[in-house]
Design a protein around this motif. Structure first.
Motif, short mmCIF file in Angstrom:
data_model
loop_
_atom_site.label_atom_id
_atom_site.label_comp_id
_atom_site.label_asym_id
_atom_site.label_seq_id
_atom_site.Cartn_x
_atom_site.Cartn_y
_atom_site.Cartn_z
N ASN A 19 0.82 -1.22 0.00
CA ASN A 19 0.00 0.00 0.00
C ASN A 19 0.85 1.27 0.00
O ASN A 19 0.40 2.33 -0.43
CB ASN A 19 -0.93 0.02 1.22
N LYS A 61 0.78 0.71 -6.73
CA LYS A 61 0.59 -0.57 -6.03
C LYS A 61 0.35 -1.75 -6.98
O LYS A 61 0.89 -2.84 -6.78
CB LYS A 61 -0.61 -0.36 -5.10
N GLY A 79 -2.11 -6.32 2.51
CA GLY A 79 -1.22 -5.86 1.43
C GLY A 79 0.23 -6.17 1.70
O GLY A 79 1.13 -5.56 1.11
#
Ligand code: FAD
Length: 550
Positions: free
Chosen positions: A142, A148, A192
């Motif tokens: 992130n 990303k 993430g």
């Protein structure tokens, strides 16, 4: 007069580990820096790799209680190169790799840990049974904001990004992918958190973005532009049109090897790679460009060999996908045989070394003796270990080849039945004695580390009888995780011509540069480690050149 579309100090071609390291260092030494990447994603093979970097004398080895010295590292490396890489380059690698890693930890979001995996030739003097290899800790993707989704993902479902390489071993995911802690992986996906090559590239990319380094995706470098014997820029193609980039200090070619270029493979390699494991963008562009301006090409017959497996129909980026063959040859209850049904190599040895035996020539002088070849295993293997894309307990898919007898299996794959029966009998005898008299499989720390350590340490980690029907066969192909011949360079990665003179303004790193391990492979991270180390040196040198040219 060239109509430049963009002018900068240092231009980096490619976005693998070496390229992004070069970009960071060039920037930090005062250069405006631009990266051009041919594909729509950042990271190349490095992003889909284990992300390990072989870094002798690294500061994290002490966390594992392992010491290292320049003398030991040098003695080991010089043995592995067999005199086929310049000593000055090997020394520059050993002297710089740990400095490069410390620098990245200090100046970028990357945090490294040392891995326990042994060097690939632990029996050689100066080798270590762990610690020389670094990898990135898990990284929060992130942090990349709108970039990303731009880090190249892995194609292999169970070689996912949510664990580190070390955790991959700790959780014993290599022997059985089903050992993956699914809840933990899901939690990390939600958060993430990413690992391995994906984390390495994500951390390097974040460092580039923080420095406002320009990264142009879908921009393919095609020709170098020279003036008065100096490389001053590159013709790239962007959206189907020429896009000319001027680079005052130099052009750093970090655009991989030639494993996807049929012509170059046929022309140079000692044995042709039919199954490359990398994303299908490394077509040797950098090597061709360097050759065009007079680069000396060396080590061109070598690759980072890796036996391959395939499942018909599985694809990545529109090309057939090749799985790496590791578990299927390292865990017990299997052997690899040629069409005569004979073993020909230590199946559990390092991938780079064992695959060279695929290219032994027939006694009559034509054709390969050991290609095609097959992994043969029994139900004990199938009940315990990953078998290509399936795990113990999974139903047999339609592609599986099996039979209740070895003779029947031989017929299905075209292997000499008498040879196979005799080979299995002999191998089972070795298993009983705990010693492979033919190929020493399971004798070395590396073999054992890659096998089933719950049965070891000792040869039992790799040796198991082949007795329980049904018996299975998997064809193994000649693969590579990259090629390692390319432009000869000096220790700052400046490309040299055949007379050993530097071509001003031109650098090569990663697999565009002739490998610093010659025919060998030092240990885990033996490809990315040198790539990033010479990326580090090239970035500093090219930034210095830019200053001089201003
Ligand atoms: C499954 C797998 C696991 C591996 N694990 C490890 C490991 O743990 N440690 C290790 O050391 N090695 C590992 N390797 C090998 C290693 O990943 C590669 O050898 C290394 O990453 C190559 O780095 P590179 O920078 O030369 O090329 P790449 O990382 O492939 O980067 C080259 C980039 O250049 C781009 N490019 C190509 N041509 C052009 C052009 N004309 N213009 C612009 N861009 C271009 C490509 O699209 C690509 O993004 C692994 C490989 C695989 C496949």
């Amino acid at each position: 007069m060239t109509n430049w579309n963009l002018e900068t100090d240092v231009l980096i071609v490619g976005s693998g580990g070496g390229a992004l390291t070069a970009a960071i260092l060039a920037h930090d030494h005062g250069a405006n820096t631009v990266v051009v990447e041919r594909s729509s994603l950042v990271g190349g093979t490095t992003a889909v790799s284990g992300g390990a970097l072989w870094t002798p004398m690294n500061t994290h080895m002490k966390d594992l209680g392992i010491s290292d010295s320049r003398e030991e590292a040098l003695e080991y490396c010089l043995k592995i190169t067999e005199g086929r890489a310049a000593d000055t380059l090997v020394e520059a690698y050993i002297d710089t790799a740990h400095i490069m890693a410390d620098y990245l930890e200090a100046k970028t979001p990357l945090v490294f840990s040392a891995m326990t995996m042994p060097d690939y030739h632990p029996q050689e003097k100066g080798a270590k049974t762990g610690g020389r290899c670094l990898e990135s800790n898990l990284y929060d993707i992130n942090e990349l904001g709108e970039w990303k989704g731009k880090v190249r993902p892995n194609a292999i479902p169970f070689m996912n990004h949510q664990t580190t390489e070390e955790q991959y071993s700790t959780y014993k995911m290599m022997v059985n992918a089903a050992n993956m802690p699914a809840d933990l992986v899901m939690e990390r996906m939600d958060k993430g958190l990413t690992g391995r090559g994906h984390a390495l590239i994500a951390g390097l990319l974040k460092a580039c973005l923080d420095r406002n380094i320009t990264i142009l995706l879908e921009t393919r470098a095609l020709d170098l532009i020279s003036e008065d014997g100096r490389v001053i820029g590159v013709r790239t193609q962007k959206e189907g049109k020429d896009y000319l980039v001027k680079a005052l200090g130099g052009v750093i070619l970090g655009c991989g090897g030639f494993e996807w270029n049929e012509k170059l493979k046929n022309k140079y390699l000692q044995g042709v790679i039919t199954h490359p494991h990398s994303p299908p963008f490394n077509e040797g562009d950098g090597i061709i460009m360097a050759a065009e301006v007079g680069a000396d090409l060396i080590n061109m017959h070598e690759a980072w060999w890796m036996p391959a497996l395939e499942v018909s129909g599985d694809e990545y980026e529109g090309r057939p996908y090749s799985y790496v063959c590791v578990t299927e040859r390292s865990c017990p209850h299997n052997i690899i045989v040629n069409r005569r049904g004979r073993r020909f190599v230590n199946e559990s040895a390092s991938y780079n070394e064992m695959m060279k035996a695929f290219f032994f020539v027939n006694e009559n002088g034509t054709g390969y003796r050991n290609l095609p070849c097959w992994q043969i295993c029994d139900s004990q293997y199938r009940e315990s270990y990953t078998f290509l894309t399936i795990c113990p307990g999974d139903p047999d898919p339609e592609w599986i080849i099996k039979d209740n007898t070895l003779e029947g299996l031989s017929k299905k794959i075209g292997v000499d039945a008498d040879g196979l029966v005799e080979t299995v009998k002999r191998f089972n005898g070795f298993v009983q004695d705990g010693k492979d008299q033919d190929f020493e499989r399971g004798t070395y720390a590396y073999d054992q580390y890659m096998g089933d350590m719950d049965r070891g340490p000792g040869p039992a980690a790799n040796l198991g009888s082949i007795t329980k029907p049904p018996f299975y066969a998997l064809q193994i192909y000649a693969g590579a995780i990259g090629t390692k011949g390319g432009a000869r360079t000096d220790k700052d990665a400046q490309v040299l011509n055949v007379r050993g003179k530097a071509i001003a303004g031109l650098y090569a790193i990663g697999n565009t540069m002739a490998g610093v391990s010659g025919p060998g492979y030092y240990g885990p991270g033996g490809s990315i480690g040198p790539g990033m180390t010479f990326g580090y040196r090239a970035g500093i040198h090219a930034a210095g050149e830019a200053k001089k040219q201003r």
